[in-house]
Design an enzyme around this catalytic site. Sequence first.
Site, PDB file in Angstrom:
ATOM      1  N   ASP A  13       1.184  -4.098  -8.452  1.00 60.18           N
ATOM      2  CA  ASP A  13       2.431  -3.461  -8.030  1.00 60.18           C
ATOM      3  C   ASP A  13       3.512  -3.835  -9.028  1.00 60.18           C
ATOM      4  OD1 ASP A  13       4.124  -1.965  -6.179  1.00 60.18           O
ATOM      5  OD2 ASP A  13       5.063  -3.886  -5.740  1.00 60.18           O
ATOM      6  N   SER A  14       4.547  -3.016  -9.083  1.00 60.10           N
ATOM      7  CA  SER A  14       5.656  -3.316  -9.982  1.00 60.10           C
ATOM      8  C   SER A  14       6.393  -4.574  -9.555  1.00 60.10           C
ATOM      9  CB  SER A  14       6.631  -2.132 -10.019  1.00 60.10           C
ATOM     10  OG  SER A  14       7.120  -1.865  -8.721  1.00 60.10           O
ATOM     11  N   GLY A  46      10.941   2.621  -9.764  1.00 62.12           N
ATOM     12  CA  GLY A  46      11.270   3.854  -9.060  1.00 62.12           C
ATOM     13  C   GLY A  46      12.111   4.858  -9.824  1.00 62.12           C
ATOM     14  N   CYS A  76       1.153   0.648  -5.277  1.00 61.10           N
ATOM     15  CA  CYS A  76       2.523   1.029  -5.611  1.00 61.10           C
ATOM     16  C   CYS A  76       2.567   2.551  -5.591  1.00 61.10           C
ATOM     17  CB  CYS A  76       2.891   0.490  -6.990  1.00 61.10           C
ATOM     18  SG  CYS A  76       4.479   1.056  -7.646  1.00 61.10           S
ATOM     19  N   ASN A  77       3.421   3.119  -4.758  1.00 60.61           N
ATOM     20  CA  ASN A  77       3.495   4.569  -4.666  1.00 60.61           C
ATOM     21  C   ASN A  77       4.027   5.205  -5.943  1.00 60.61           C
ATOM     22  OD1 ASN A  77       2.928   5.759  -1.745  1.00 60.61           O
ATOM     23  ND2 ASN A  77       3.790   3.718  -1.501  1.00 60.61           N
ATOM     24  N   THR A  78       5.003   4.563  -6.579  1.00 61.99           N
ATOM     25  CA  THR A  78       5.557   5.123  -7.804  1.00 61.99           C
ATOM     26  C   THR A  78       4.505   5.171  -8.907  1.00 61.99           C
ATOM     27  OG1 THR A  78       7.765   4.298  -7.229  1.00 61.99           O
ATOM     28  CG2 THR A  78       7.384   4.890  -9.519  1.00 61.99           C
ATOM     29  N   GLU A 161      14.588  -6.561  -1.780  1.00 58.34           N
ATOM     30  CA  GLU A 161      14.332  -7.605  -2.773  1.00 58.34           C
ATOM     31  C   GLU A 161      15.478  -8.620  -2.834  1.00 58.34           C
ATOM     32  OE1 GLU A 161      12.776  -6.322  -6.499  1.00 58.34           O
ATOM     33  OE2 GLU A 161      10.893  -5.752  -5.516  1.00 58.34           O
ATOM     34  N   CYS A 195       6.527   3.766   0.523  1.00 58.10           N
ATOM     35  CA  CYS A 195       6.829   2.698  -0.430  1.00 58.10           C
ATOM     36  C   CYS A 195       6.343   1.414   0.204  1.00 58.10           C
ATOM     37  CB  CYS A 195       8.326   2.621  -0.730  1.00 58.10           C
ATOM     38  SG  CYS A 195       8.792   1.198  -1.760  1.00 58.10           S
ATOM     39  N   HIS A 197       7.256  -1.499  -0.118  1.00 54.07           N
ATOM     40  CA  HIS A 197       8.322  -2.435   0.290  1.00 54.07           C
ATOM     41  C   HIS A 197       8.765  -2.197   1.733  1.00 54.07           C
ATOM     42  CE1 HIS A 197       8.853  -3.356  -3.968  1.00 54.07           C
ATOM     43  NE2 HIS A 197       9.778  -4.240  -3.676  1.00 54.07           N
TER      44      HIS A 197
END
Length: 278
Positions: A13-14, A46, A76-78, A161, A195, A197
Amino acid sequence: MHVLTNKPIGIFDSGYGGLTVFKSIAAALPQYDYIYLGDTARAPYGNRTFKVIHEYTWECVQWLFKQGCGLVILACNTASAKALRTIQQQDLQPAYPTQRVLGVIRPTAEVIGNYTSSKEIGVLGTRGTVNSESYLLEIEKFFPDVKVYQQACALWVPIIEAGEYDKPGADYFVQLYLDQLLAQSPGIDTVLLACTHYPLLQDKIQSHLPAGINVVAQGDIVAASLTDYLQRHPEIETGITCNGTKAFFTTSDDTADFDHHASLFFSAPVQSSFTPLK
């Protein structure tokens, strides 16, 4: 840097969000070895371009391959929206023909239509995921009778975050984006958190929605899909070692900060190592 001698499943993931998916995967499949890589030094992804997201994602995937991973999950969706197809169709065959890379969008699209009675779904995601229209395209393939409405939530990841996701100040921005989504159609009865997150905001999101609207996170969906994938691909499954280990890496040199945030997403203590991706 110490190179792992086992053959783990790689999870990328990012930043931290992929840990919510990792948590579900590890709960469903605890026997395997895992290595998680968060590219926190360059997060968030994103708002970056397709080209940059592909470049960063492929670099991280190759690092995981070098650690012995034969299978990598883009949690990670992006990255799944903007990099996965190019990696699968162009990058793997020349250099890594036996390795596999999977994402989180297709597994979600394959089942999300089963959650709605009204046949109207709202998708909440980053600007990159929404602009890619990946969910519109993928859900259409499996549930052509389902209408999909999207809403970009640009400030949710920074709020999460920053550790403010459970504070009163987050309520305004949760309500803001939910109002914008529901204004698109009064018939939405299912909201997808597109997402990784966003599960940290799930309780707030649910509390700000009208009664009867279902909120769906991706972790358990992706874990079930991975379980099925490994059963259907024994040539991949037999290459994964089964010692039940979990290793965490970050591209940020502040591992203490990573560990603090990561433990919140993973719902368990995390101790990471720094990697410069070399």
